[in-house]
Design a protein around this motif. Structure first.
Motif, mmCIF file in Angstrom:
data_model
loop_
_atom_site.group_PDB
_atom_site.id
_atom_site.type_symbol
_atom_site.label_atom_id
_atom_site.label_comp_id
_atom_site.label_asym_id
_atom_site.label_seq_id
_atom_site.Cartn_x
_atom_site.Cartn_y
_atom_site.Cartn_z
ATOM 1 N N HIS A 143 11.285 65.128 82.415
ATOM 2 C CA HIS A 143 11.730 66.314 83.155
ATOM 3 C C HIS A 143 12.456 67.255 82.191
ATOM 4 C CE1 HIS A 143 10.524 64.786 87.049
ATOM 5 N NE2 HIS A 143 11.148 63.649 86.803
ATOM 6 N N THR A 144 11.735 68.232 81.703
ATOM 7 C CA THR A 144 12.278 69.180 80.744
ATOM 8 C C THR A 144 13.554 69.827 81.285
ATOM 9 O OG1 THR A 144 10.053 69.631 79.941
ATOM 10 C CG2 THR A 144 11.760 71.252 79.411
ATOM 11 N N GLY A 145 14.592 69.863 80.453
ATOM 12 C CA GLY A 145 15.875 70.421 80.871
ATOM 13 C C GLY A 145 16.813 69.403 81.467
ATOM 14 N N ASN A 146 16.321 68.159 81.677
ATOM 15 C CA ASN A 146 17.164 67.121 82.259
ATOM 16 C C ASN A 146 16.851 65.770 81.615
ATOM 17 O OD1 ASN A 146 17.603 65.378 85.352
ATOM 18 N ND2 ASN A 146 19.242 66.263 84.135
ATOM 19 N N SER A 147 16.572 65.811 80.307
ATOM 20 C CA SER A 147 16.262 64.581 79.579
ATOM 21 C C SER A 147 17.290 64.355 78.481
ATOM 22 C CB SER A 147 14.859 64.665 78.968
ATOM 23 O OG SER A 147 14.856 65.505 77.837
ATOM 24 N N THR A 148 17.172 63.225 77.807
ATOM 25 C CA THR A 148 18.079 62.889 76.708
ATOM 26 C C THR A 148 18.073 63.960 75.619
ATOM 27 O OG1 THR A 148 17.826 60.511 77.075
ATOM 28 C CG2 THR A 148 18.516 61.203 74.885
ATOM 29 N N PHE A 149 16.924 64.569 75.415
ATOM 30 C CA PHE A 149 16.749 65.443 74.262
ATOM 31 C C PHE A 149 17.041 66.915 74.548
ATOM 32 C CE2 PHE A 149 13.728 61.892 74.121
ATOM 33 C CZ PHE A 149 14.254 61.205 73.049
ATOM 34 N N ASP A 150 17.073 67.316 75.807
ATOM 35 C CA ASP A 150 17.219 68.755 76.077
ATOM 36 C C ASP A 150 17.980 69.032 77.368
ATOM 37 O OD1 ASP A 150 15.477 68.001 78.030
ATOM 38 O OD2 ASP A 150 13.905 69.400 77.513
ATOM 39 N N GLY A 151 18.917 68.163 77.720
ATOM 40 C CA GLY A 151 19.628 68.345 78.974
ATOM 41 C C GLY A 151 20.841 69.234 78.831
ATOM 42 N N PRO A 152 20.733 70.556 79.031
ATOM 43 C CA PRO A 152 21.902 71.427 78.910
ATOM 44 C C PRO A 152 22.902 71.178 80.030
ATOM 45 C CG PRO A 152 20.033 72.655 79.796
ATOM 46 C CD PRO A 152 19.519 71.290 79.420
ATOM 47 N N ASP A 153 24.175 71.356 79.696
ATOM 48 C CA ASP A 153 25.226 71.097 80.677
ATOM 49 C C ASP A 153 25.387 72.223 81.690
ATOM 50 O OD1 ASP A 153 25.807 68.693 79.454
ATOM 51 O OD2 ASP A 153 27.254 69.614 78.079
ATOM 52 N N VAL A 155 22.973 73.901 83.410
ATOM 53 C CA VAL A 155 21.923 74.072 84.410
ATOM 54 C C VAL A 155 22.437 73.578 85.755
ATOM 55 C CG1 VAL A 155 19.587 73.432 85.105
ATOM 56 C CG2 VAL A 155 20.114 73.793 82.689
ATOM 57 N N PRO A 156 22.447 74.439 86.784
ATOM 58 C CA PRO A 156 22.961 74.013 88.093
ATOM 59 C C PRO A 156 22.180 72.839 88.660
ATOM 60 C CG PRO A 156 22.704 76.402 87.994
ATOM 61 C CD PRO A 156 22.033 75.844 86.772
ATOM 62 N N PHE A 157 22.904 72.006 89.388
ATOM 63 C CA PHE A 157 22.262 70.845 90.014
ATOM 64 C C PHE A 157 21.069 71.270 90.859
ATOM 65 C CE2 PHE A 157 21.714 68.369 93.897
ATOM 66 C CZ PHE A 157 21.499 67.097 93.397
ATOM 67 N N GLU A 158 21.220 72.333 91.643
ATOM 68 C CA GLU A 158 20.155 72.766 92.542
ATOM 69 C C GLU A 158 18.888 73.117 91.781
ATOM 70 O OE1 GLU A 158 23.217 73.833 92.631
ATOM 71 O OE2 GLU A 158 23.984 73.140 94.577
ATOM 72 N N ASP A 159 19.046 73.696 90.574
ATOM 73 C CA ASP A 159 17.862 74.055 89.791
ATOM 74 C C ASP A 159 17.130 72.815 89.296
ATOM 75 O OD1 ASP A 159 18.942 76.521 90.230
ATOM 76 O OD2 ASP A 159 19.172 77.082 88.116
ATOM 77 N N ILE A 160 17.895 71.849 88.792
ATOM 78 C CA ILE A 160 17.279 70.613 88.315
ATOM 79 C C ILE A 160 16.619 69.865 89.478
ATOM 80 C CG2 ILE A 160 17.722 68.373 87.238
ATOM 81 C CD1 ILE A 160 20.069 69.685 85.769
ATOM 82 N N ALA A 161 17.322 69.827 90.606
ATOM 83 C CA ALA A 161 16.801 69.113 91.768
ATOM 84 C C ALA A 161 15.563 69.790 92.332
ATOM 85 C CB ALA A 161 17.880 69.013 92.845
ATOM 86 N N THR A 162 15.375 71.067 92.049
ATOM 87 C CA THR A 162 14.165 71.778 92.439
ATOM 88 C C THR A 162 13.035 71.506 91.459
ATOM 89 O OG1 THR A 162 15.439 73.556 93.464
ATOM 90 C CG2 THR A 162 13.169 74.048 92.885
ATOM 91 N N ASP A 163 13.357 71.538 90.161
ATOM 92 C CA ASP A 163 12.323 71.338 89.143
ATOM 93 C C ASP A 163 11.689 69.961 89.230
ATOM 94 O OD1 ASP A 163 12.256 73.787 87.828
ATOM 95 O OD2 ASP A 163 13.955 73.286 86.534
ATOM 96 N N ARG A 164 12.485 68.936 89.498
ATOM 97 C CA ARG A 164 11.980 67.573 89.422
ATOM 98 C C ARG A 164 10.818 67.303 90.397
ATOM 99 N NH1 ARG A 164 14.495 63.005 87.907
ATOM 100 N NH2 ARG A 164 15.745 63.156 86.014
ATOM 101 N N PRO A 165 10.982 67.520 91.700
ATOM 102 C CA PRO A 165 9.832 67.269 92.581
ATOM 103 C C PRO A 165 8.650 68.184 92.281
ATOM 104 C CG PRO A 165 11.670 68.234 93.800
ATOM 105 C CD PRO A 165 12.191 67.863 92.464
#
Length: 404
Positions: A143-153, A155-165
């Motif tokens: 999940h780009t933007g929420n992984s070990t290598f590129d998880g910025p601090d 990024v709002p939770f709602e955005d990540i929770a939208t991208d994942r599904p």
């Protein structure tokens, strides 16, 4: 399994059911392969990048595992890259073969795995390989933007929770398109009507979102993906879902967690959805004394670093500082042996998806309170009490029935 060649996708559901019936009938009286061990298939592994043009060319790194016919089970073992410091270090598989040709059996059930927040998509390779060995095509996106290598601090939770599904739905789109492409290596390999989603931690949230939807997004609601026929959240977070979203889940669901998990505790993160989900095929498996990270290859990953001379004190220097606490809680005695938790994870996952994606009734006994009580002292298993379905005012208003 029948070899199916379908030209009309409207026949897919009927054909899958007929294939499942034929397979079950042919195997009647024969015990199933042990669901907690490597299954009868050899396993192939491949890695590729996928680009979602509809979301700003969002790029996902994807790993897949799949069944391989015995005569094609030759080649180099799969290598799961973890870290690059002058040389590349990682885990060499004892099961999977790199880029082996996929079986010529058609329309395999698909299971998508979603990794935890800030994690890696190869965090649970034992589970991926086991599922593939039991006949599943397994795909795990990063999940780009929420992984070990590129998880910025930031990024709002709602955005990540939208991208994942949306990542999961895009990957399903892509794999089904490849399966429909006569020139593709995966042509006719993936069933459009036997799709499951599992995931760990935030990945468990993602699995649940595929069936419940998610309404708290800044970009509008994420709708359930109706192609998904079964979900298995592992130590999954559920607090962001409303009661109504959870009640709307009617597909088979199994919730798996650890009794010593303090990051995503079983109560309320599992007990709440287990009490609200409307599915008539609903299960809960608690692994006794397991922590949050007992359901991943944490100890194998840590050992790679230790073997190259990078001990826990130095892990922050290579970006692995977050591994220290899980390693101490999961890999050092008197912690529950990781192998025990992973075996139980595989047992319930294989039995659940074989039962509810392939309709293989031979696996139903593994999904009972009696089996776990008599055979698995390190787990507790629950199914909800059956309640009669009414046809009162709530049902007339279109609300999910309060019954199972």
């Amino acid at each position: 399994m029948l070899h199916l060649r379908l030209l009309d996708p409207r026949l897919a559901t009927f054909a899958l059911l007929m294939a499942a019936f034929a397979a079950t009938h042919a195997n009647a009286g024969q015990p199933p392969p042990d669901p907690d061990a490597i299954g009868p298939w050899a396993v192939g592994h491949a890695h590729f990048e996928a680009v979602d043009a509809n979301r700003g060319n969002r790029t996902l790194a994807v790993d897949v595992w799949y069944p391989v016919d015995a005569e094609d089970a030759v080649g180099e073992p799969a290598f799961y890259e973890l870290i690059e410091i002058i040389l590349t270090f990682g885990i060499t598989s004892q099961v999977a073969i790199a880029d082996a040709p996929i079986t010529d059996r058609h329309f395999l059930p698909l299971v998508v795995f979603s990794h935890g927040s800030g994690g890696i998509n190869i965090q649970s390779i034992s589970l991926m390989e086991a599922l593939a060995s039991h006949g599943f095509f397994v795909a795990s996106p990063t999940h780009t933007g929420n992984s070990t290598f590129d998880g910025p601090d930031d990024v709002p939770f709602e955005d990540i929770a939208t991208d994942r599904p949306k990542d999961v739905s895009f990957l399903i789109d892509l794999l089904l398109a490849r399966s429909a492409d006569a020139s593709d290596a995966y042509h006719q390999s993936i069933s459009p009507v036997a799709i499951g989603v599992t995931g760990h931690s935030f990945g468990g949230f993602t699995a649940l979102a595929m069936a419940a939807g998610y309404g708290a997004s800044a970009f509008g609601p994420v709708l359930p993906d109706r192609r998904v026929r079964a979900i298995l959240p592992i130590s999954g977070s559920s607090g962001a879902f409303s009661d109504d979203e959870l009640r709307a889940v009617r597909i088979p669901a199994l919730f798996l967690g650890g009794t010593l998990d303090t990051a995503v505790p079983i109560d309320p993160e599992t007990t709440r959805p287990f009490g609200l989900v409307s599915s008539r095929a609903l299960y809960r498996a608690d692994v006794i004394d397991a922590t949050h990270t007992h359901f991943a290859n944490i100890c194998d990953i840590a050992q790679v670093l230790i073997d190259i001379g990078i001990g826990p004190a130095s892990w922050p220097n290579v970006g692995a500082g977050a591994l220290i606490e899980p390693y101490q809680q999961t890999c050092i005695p008197p912690a529950l042996p990781l192998a025990t938790a992973v075996r139980l994870e595989i047992l319930y996952s294989v039995a659940f998806f074989r039962r509810h994606l392939l309709h293989d009734l031979r696996y139903a006994p593994f999904l009972t309170e009696t089996y776990t009580r008599e055979r698995e002292p390190d787990a507790a298993f629950f199914v909800p009490e059956r309640r009669p379905c009414g046809r009162g005012a709530a049902a007339r208003r279109g609300r999910p029935p309060a019954c199972r």
